[in-house]
Design a protein around this motif. Structure first.
Motif, short mmCIF file in Angstrom:
data_model
loop_
_atom_site.label_atom_id
_atom_site.label_comp_id
_atom_site.label_asym_id
_atom_site.label_seq_id
_atom_site.Cartn_x
_atom_site.Cartn_y
_atom_site.Cartn_z
N ILE A 70 -37.50 1.49 -30.48
CA ILE A 70 -38.54 0.67 -29.61
C ILE A 70 -39.98 0.69 -30.67
CG2 ILE A 70 -40.30 1.01 -28.05
CD1 ILE A 70 -38.09 2.38 -26.49
N ALA A 71 -40.21 1.57 -31.62
CA ALA A 71 -41.22 1.76 -32.47
C ALA A 71 -41.21 0.79 -33.48
CB ALA A 71 -41.62 3.03 -33.01
N ARG A 72 -39.92 0.83 -34.26
CA ARG A 72 -39.67 -0.13 -35.23
C ARG A 72 -39.78 -1.47 -34.67
NH1 ARG A 72 -34.76 3.18 -36.59
NH2 ARG A 72 -34.93 4.76 -37.92
N GLN A 73 -39.16 -1.97 -33.56
CA GLN A 73 -39.21 -3.34 -32.89
C GLN A 73 -40.69 -3.79 -32.87
OE1 GLN A 73 -36.79 -5.45 -32.76
NE2 GLN A 73 -37.89 -7.01 -31.51
N ALA A 74 -41.48 -2.75 -32.62
CA ALA A 74 -42.89 -3.16 -32.28
C ALA A 74 -43.64 -3.42 -33.53
CB ALA A 74 -43.67 -1.99 -31.40
N VAL A 75 -43.32 -2.65 -34.54
CA VAL A 75 -43.91 -2.88 -35.86
C VAL A 75 -43.70 -4.12 -36.47
CG1 VAL A 75 -43.99 -1.73 -38.36
CG2 VAL A 75 -44.23 -0.29 -36.45
N GLN A 76 -42.20 -4.60 -36.03
CA GLN A 76 -41.67 -5.76 -36.82
C GLN A 76 -42.03 -6.94 -36.14
OE1 GLN A 76 -40.21 -6.03 -39.72
NE2 GLN A 76 -40.39 -3.76 -39.99
#
Length: 141
Positions: free
Chosen positions: A55-61
């Motif tokens: 979830i966090a990686r997706q938000a950053v990307q």
């Protein structure tokens, strides 16, 4: 309730099925470069550590404003603080309590003791170990 203010602490006022978490995404330990990602309505009883990372990686990307963080390899989560808990004196990450690293991607956040308003750091483990060995900040120099 006194004067319209609830006596229930905020970490207990929201059910574990709809918690708000703050993910402190760390780009640089030495320069204290981090940005907070606030995630709402996270089900702590069902969301795993691996899912929180995704979830966090997706938000950053995908979210605007995260471009400087998109080249960082984010692979490790570590508890920073719980609501109403003591905070570390280090402003970028809690260098103590190695057992606060969330090492099992299949465990749920509730199994790690997460509550509403828990803060967790998300960072590159290799850079963390280097900083832990030499915890010097460069931005003050």
């Amino acid at each position: 309730m006194t004067d319209g203010i609830s006596d229930v602490p905020t970490n207990l006022a929201v059910p574990k099925t709809a918690a708000t978490l703050t993910v402190r995404v760390i780009k640089s330990f030495e320069f204290r470069t981090e940005r907070s990602l606030v995630l709402r309505n996270i089900n702590l009883e069902k969301t795993t550590v691996g899912e929180l990372k995704a979830i966090a990686r997706q938000a950053v990307q995908t979210q605007p404003g995260w471009k400087p963080y998109r080249n960082v390899v984010l692979d490790t989560l570590k508890l920073y603080t719980k609501a109403h808990g003591a905070k570390t004196t280090n402003l970028i990450i809690n260098l103590d309590n190695e057992d606060w690293i969330l090492g099992e991607d299949s465990k749920t956040l509730a199994e790690y003791g997460f509550e509403n308003e828990t803060e967790v750091s998300f960072f590159n483990y290799e850079l963390y170990k280097q900083f832990q060995a030499h915890p010097e900040t460069k931005w003050e120099s």
